[in-house]
Design an enzyme around this catalytic site. Structure first.
Site, mmCIF file in Angstrom:
data_model
loop_
_atom_site.group_PDB
_atom_site.id
_atom_site.type_symbol
_atom_site.label_atom_id
_atom_site.label_comp_id
_atom_site.label_asym_id
_atom_site.label_seq_id
_atom_site.Cartn_x
_atom_site.Cartn_y
_atom_site.Cartn_z
ATOM 1 N N THR A 30 -48.599 0.416 -5.966
ATOM 2 C CA THR A 30 -49.314 -0.780 -5.501
ATOM 3 C C THR A 30 -50.728 -0.841 -6.101
ATOM 4 O OG1 THR A 30 -48.125 -0.609 -3.413
ATOM 5 C CG2 THR A 30 -50.082 -2.007 -3.419
ATOM 6 N N VAL A 31 -51.494 0.223 -5.933
ATOM 7 C CA VAL A 31 -52.897 0.190 -6.367
ATOM 8 C C VAL A 31 -53.006 0.313 -7.894
ATOM 9 C CG1 VAL A 31 -55.181 1.214 -6.057
ATOM 10 C CG2 VAL A 31 -53.571 1.241 -4.157
ATOM 11 N N GLU A 146 -64.716 4.618 -3.501
ATOM 12 C CA GLU A 146 -64.936 3.444 -2.655
ATOM 13 C C GLU A 146 -63.644 2.941 -2.002
ATOM 14 O OE1 GLU A 146 -68.184 1.666 -2.016
ATOM 15 O OE2 GLU A 146 -66.685 1.279 -0.491
ATOM 16 N N GLY A 151 -60.182 -0.345 2.117
ATOM 17 C CA GLY A 151 -59.559 -1.162 1.059
ATOM 18 C C GLY A 151 -60.598 -1.829 0.188
ATOM 19 N N ILE A 153 -63.292 -3.461 1.106
ATOM 20 C CA ILE A 153 -64.660 -3.593 1.663
ATOM 21 C C ILE A 153 -65.593 -2.586 0.986
ATOM 22 C CG2 ILE A 153 -66.090 -3.434 3.747
ATOM 23 C CD1 ILE A 153 -63.579 -3.744 5.424
ATOM 24 N N GLY A 204 -47.146 -3.991 0.916
ATOM 25 C CA GLY A 204 -47.852 -2.917 0.184
ATOM 26 C C GLY A 204 -48.993 -2.312 0.976
ATOM 27 N N ASP A 218 -54.140 8.384 8.960
ATOM 28 C CA ASP A 218 -54.861 7.691 7.879
ATOM 29 C C ASP A 218 -56.289 7.343 8.342
ATOM 30 O OD1 ASP A 218 -54.803 6.061 5.275
ATOM 31 O OD2 ASP A 218 -55.308 4.535 6.747
ATOM 32 N N LYS A 222 -60.040 8.617 6.976
ATOM 33 C CA LYS A 222 -61.113 7.686 6.591
ATOM 34 C C LYS A 222 -62.366 7.949 7.421
ATOM 35 C CE LYS A 222 -57.913 4.062 5.103
ATOM 36 N NZ LYS A 222 -57.041 2.990 5.575
ATOM 37 N N GLY A 319 -53.772 -3.309 0.609
ATOM 38 C CA GLY A 319 -53.066 -4.212 -0.300
ATOM 39 C C GLY A 319 -53.551 -4.071 -1.726
HETATM 40 P P1 NAP Z 1 -47.541 3.948 -4.254
HETATM 41 O O1 NAP Z 1 -47.270 2.498 -4.333
HETATM 42 O O2 NAP Z 1 -46.584 4.814 -3.508
HETATM 43 O O3 NAP Z 1 -47.716 4.501 -5.746
HETATM 44 C C1 NAP Z 1 -47.870 5.855 -6.032
HETATM 45 C C2 NAP Z 1 -47.746 6.040 -7.540
HETATM 46 O O4 NAP Z 1 -48.069 7.368 -7.877
HETATM 47 C C3 NAP Z 1 -46.350 5.791 -8.080
HETATM 48 O O5 NAP Z 1 -46.437 5.146 -9.325
HETATM 49 C C4 NAP Z 1 -45.761 7.201 -8.261
HETATM 50 O O6 NAP Z 1 -44.863 7.292 -9.358
HETATM 51 C C5 NAP Z 1 -47.006 7.991 -8.587
HETATM 52 N N1 NAP Z 1 -46.956 9.367 -8.107
HETATM 53 C C6 NAP Z 1 -46.973 9.798 -6.829
HETATM 54 N N2 NAP Z 1 -46.984 11.134 -6.768
HETATM 55 C C7 NAP Z 1 -46.955 11.564 -8.056
HETATM 56 C C8 NAP Z 1 -46.944 12.848 -8.657
HETATM 57 N N3 NAP Z 1 -46.968 13.956 -7.935
HETATM 58 N N4 NAP Z 1 -46.932 12.913 -10.010
HETATM 59 C C9 NAP Z 1 -46.911 11.794 -10.754
HETATM 60 N N5 NAP Z 1 -46.935 10.542 -10.245
HETATM 61 C C10 NAP Z 1 -46.950 10.441 -8.903
HETATM 62 O O7 NAP Z 1 -48.962 4.223 -3.578
HETATM 63 P P2 NAP Z 1 -50.187 3.203 -3.452
HETATM 64 O O8 NAP Z 1 -49.981 2.324 -2.263
HETATM 65 O O9 NAP Z 1 -50.482 2.597 -4.757
HETATM 66 O O10 NAP Z 1 -51.357 4.216 -3.013
HETATM 67 C C11 NAP Z 1 -51.947 5.077 -3.966
HETATM 68 C C12 NAP Z 1 -53.149 5.766 -3.338
HETATM 69 O O11 NAP Z 1 -54.107 4.784 -2.929
HETATM 70 C C13 NAP Z 1 -52.832 6.568 -2.076
HETATM 71 O O12 NAP Z 1 -53.682 7.672 -2.007
HETATM 72 C C14 NAP Z 1 -53.155 5.606 -0.949
HETATM 73 O O13 NAP Z 1 -53.483 6.255 0.252
HETATM 74 C C15 NAP Z 1 -54.367 4.909 -1.544
HETATM 75 N N6 NAP Z 1 -54.634 3.570 -1.014
HETATM 76 C C16 NAP Z 1 -53.635 2.666 -0.928
HETATM 77 C C17 NAP Z 1 -53.921 1.398 -0.436
HETATM 78 C C18 NAP Z 1 -52.864 0.340 -0.295
HETATM 79 O O14 NAP Z 1 -53.154 -0.712 0.298
HETATM 80 N N7 NAP Z 1 -51.641 0.550 -0.807
HETATM 81 C C19 NAP Z 1 -55.232 1.069 -0.073
HETATM 82 C C20 NAP Z 1 -56.242 2.048 -0.197
HETATM 83 C C21 NAP Z 1 -55.928 3.288 -0.679
HETATM 84 P P3 NAP Z 1 -43.458 6.484 -9.401
HETATM 85 O O15 NAP Z 1 -43.841 5.033 -9.455
HETATM 86 O O16 NAP Z 1 -42.809 6.937 -10.639
HETATM 87 O O17 NAP Z 1 -42.753 6.853 -8.137
HETATM 88 N N1 HSE Z 2 -52.104 2.380 4.553
HETATM 89 C C1 HSE Z 2 -53.482 2.036 4.500
HETATM 90 C C2 HSE Z 2 -53.762 0.965 5.519
HETATM 91 C C3 HSE Z 2 -53.851 1.552 3.122
HETATM 92 O O1 HSE Z 2 -52.798 0.359 6.021
HETATM 93 O O2 HSE Z 2 -54.919 0.743 5.847
HETATM 94 C C4 HSE Z 2 -55.328 1.292 2.959
HETATM 95 O O3 HSE Z 2 -56.054 2.477 3.031
#
Ligand code: NAP
Ligand code: HSE
Length: 440
Positions: A30-31, A146, A151, A153, A204, A218, A222, A319
């Site tokens: 997603t990110v 950040e 997210g 903010i 997402g 989570d 934070k 998101g």
């Molecule tokens: P996600 O959609 O699950 O994507 C994770 C990505 O990392 C995938 O592409 C996955 O590969 C890859 N990956 C995971 N573990 C790996 C490993 N050990 N080696 C190599 N590649 C690996 O997660 P996301 O939602 O983007 O979140 C990513 C980070 O941002 C997390 O720490 C999350 O807490 C943080 N975050 C997310 C959000 C949100 O709204 N989603 C907001 C703030 C922070 P594959 O695609 O091949 O499976």
């Molecule tokens: N899973 C987290 C949330 C993503 O719902 O706030 C953003 O950090």
């Protein structure tokens, strides 16, 4: 702009001697896809503003065959982290893969190979913030995170700035988009918990394991990051008292409506100068409070300092686009040298938090099988010298206590656990002068 057009542009840029900054992305979910899209869609802006070009030149993933619906060339994907971490051409490593162990290893190795690090991963930052700051200082490289809180903010940067001038006494926020989305949908649209969670996953917002969202872990991570910055010492994430939203039932939500209250999952860290208390728990707020107006996946963070007073920060808390925006903003700060390795140096102590600085009235609902079990619960409250008003003794026993310290309620709850009844309890966070409901 298609990939071929972008490539032509880049060739031109290189011929004109514009500096090229190369990014290695760890993760393309997603990110990560959001970061890639923003960088490629805003490259003209970057060039105009910075006279520098940013290029995502390698992307680490687990599954090379996944269809990712993004116009990225196949040859920049890799399954080998060293293609990024030991690649001398890469300047900035952006960790957006999540998890702890691999993320920790890769971030440490990135510093050791003289790369700046940007991450959105609150799990790894909350646990290793001190190590990463030391490495960033030692190798003279930027470490920005950040997107790990709130997210989209901007909160980390203003909090660092405020903490330089102020003694911060309080950091409090709705810090999880998924649970705020679920509670909003359950309350305003009558959706079931699972229906709302499924929607949050599709949008997402949820973590790879949504238990992290639902059980409050989570938010705990934070809050540990915010508290570490606010109080200038690393906060022990494991010491933070944490409860999620899974015990909240439809009956509770109906009762809250009658009472003119709204439940929100809130993380709070407070200090009186000597002691620290921190908790993540669902609390009850007045219908008219600012926090109550924060709906869906939006977040809010409030900080209070002795000079500035209260500051509030509001925006989309989860998101693809909001989070990627925060990541790219950190990348910009590094590319333009607008980061300072030394503007946030921790004192080196570890803060362990309790809960004794919290107090309030509590809503307690217990759902025993019969009236005699209800009496047992009331007897237990009497034995614990809790003062309360009974709101209902029909299907559920529902009471509101007088103002009581959080640690006393937790003692009562540990005894209630022995009766093996289903229950839900929440602190009423704001002064509710007139509860709408007439006690029966
Ligand atoms: P996600 O959609 O699950 O994507 C994770 C990505 O990392 C995938 O592409 C996955 O590969 C890859 N990956 C995971 N573990 C790996 C490993 N050990 N080696 C190599 N590649 C690996 O997660 P996301 O939602 O983007 O979140 C990513 C980070 O941002 C997390 O720490 C999350 O807490 C943080 N975050 C997310 C959000 C949100 O709204 N989603 C907001 C703030 C922070 P594959 O695609 O091949 O499976
Ligand atoms: N899973 C987290 C949330 C993503 O719902 O706030 C953003 O950090």
């Amino acid at each position: 702009m298609s990939f071929i057009e972008r490539q032509k542009n880049r060739n031109l840029i290189q011929e004109r001697g514009i500096e090229m900054i190369k990014i290695g992305l760890l993760g393309f979910g997603t990110v990560g896809t959001g970061v890639y899209e923003i960088i490629n869609n805003t490259e003209n802006n970057l060039r105009r503003l910075l006279n520098k070009e940013i290029q995502v030149s390698k992307i680490l993933v687990r599954d090379m065959n996944k269809n990712r619906n993004v116009d990225a060339p196949k040859d920049i994907f890799t399954k080998n982290p060293l293609d990024i971490l030991e690649n001398p051409e890469i300047d900035i490593v952006v960790e957006v893969m999540g998890g702890i162990d691999d993320a920790y290893k890769y971030i440490c190795l990135a510093f050791k190979n003289n790369k700046h690090v940007v991450t959105a991963n609150k799990a790894v930052v909350s646990k290793y913030i001190d190590t990463f700051l030391q490495l960033s200082n030692k190798y003279n490289k930027g470490f920005l995170f950040e997107a790990s809180v709130g997210g989209g903010i901007p909160i980390i940067k203003p909090l660092k700035q405020s903490a330089r001038i102020n003694n911060i006494s309080n950091v409090r926020g709705i810090l999880n988009g998924t649970t705020n989305f679920i509670l909003t949908k359950m309350c305003d649209e009558n959706l079931s918990f699972n229906e709302a969670l499924d929607m949050a996953k599709k949008l997402g917002y949820a973590e790879a394991d949504p238990t992290d969202d639902i059980e409050g872990y989570d938010v705990k991570r934070k809050l540990a990051i915010l508290s570490s910055i606010a109080f200038n010492n690393k906060t022990d994430v494991d010491s933070i008292m944490c409860r999620g939203i899974s015990s909240i039932s439809k009956d509770d939500i109906n009762m809250f409506k009658k009472l003119g209250l709204v439940s929100k999952l809130v993380g709070s860290a407070i200090s009186n100068g000597n002691n620290y208390s921190a908790s993540v728990e669902p609390v009850l707020l007045n219908e008219s409070s600012t926090f109550t107006t924060v709906k869906d996946a939006f977040n809010i963070v409030s900080i209070t300092g002795d000079v500035i007073g209260e500051l509030q920060f509001y925006g989309q808390g989860a998101g693809k686009n909001p989070t990627a925006n925060a990541v790219v903003s950190d990348i910009f700060d590094i590319v333009t040298d607008q980061y300072k390795r030394d503007d946030f140096v921790q004192n080196g102590n570890l803060i362990s938090t309790g809960i004794d600085l919290f107090e309030g009235r509590y809503y307690i609902r217990v759902s025993p099988d019969n009236k005699s079990d209800m009496s047992k619960v009331l007897k237990l409250m009497d034995l614990d010298k809790l003062k309360y008003e009974i709101l209902s003794m029909n299907e559920n026993l529902i009471v509101i206590t007088d103002v009581v310290r959080a640690d006393r309620i937790e003692q009562f709850i540990s005894k209630l656990n022995m009766l093996k009844e289903e229950y839900c309890y929440m602190r009423i966070e704001e002064d509710i002068i007139n509860l709408k409901y007439e006690a029966k």
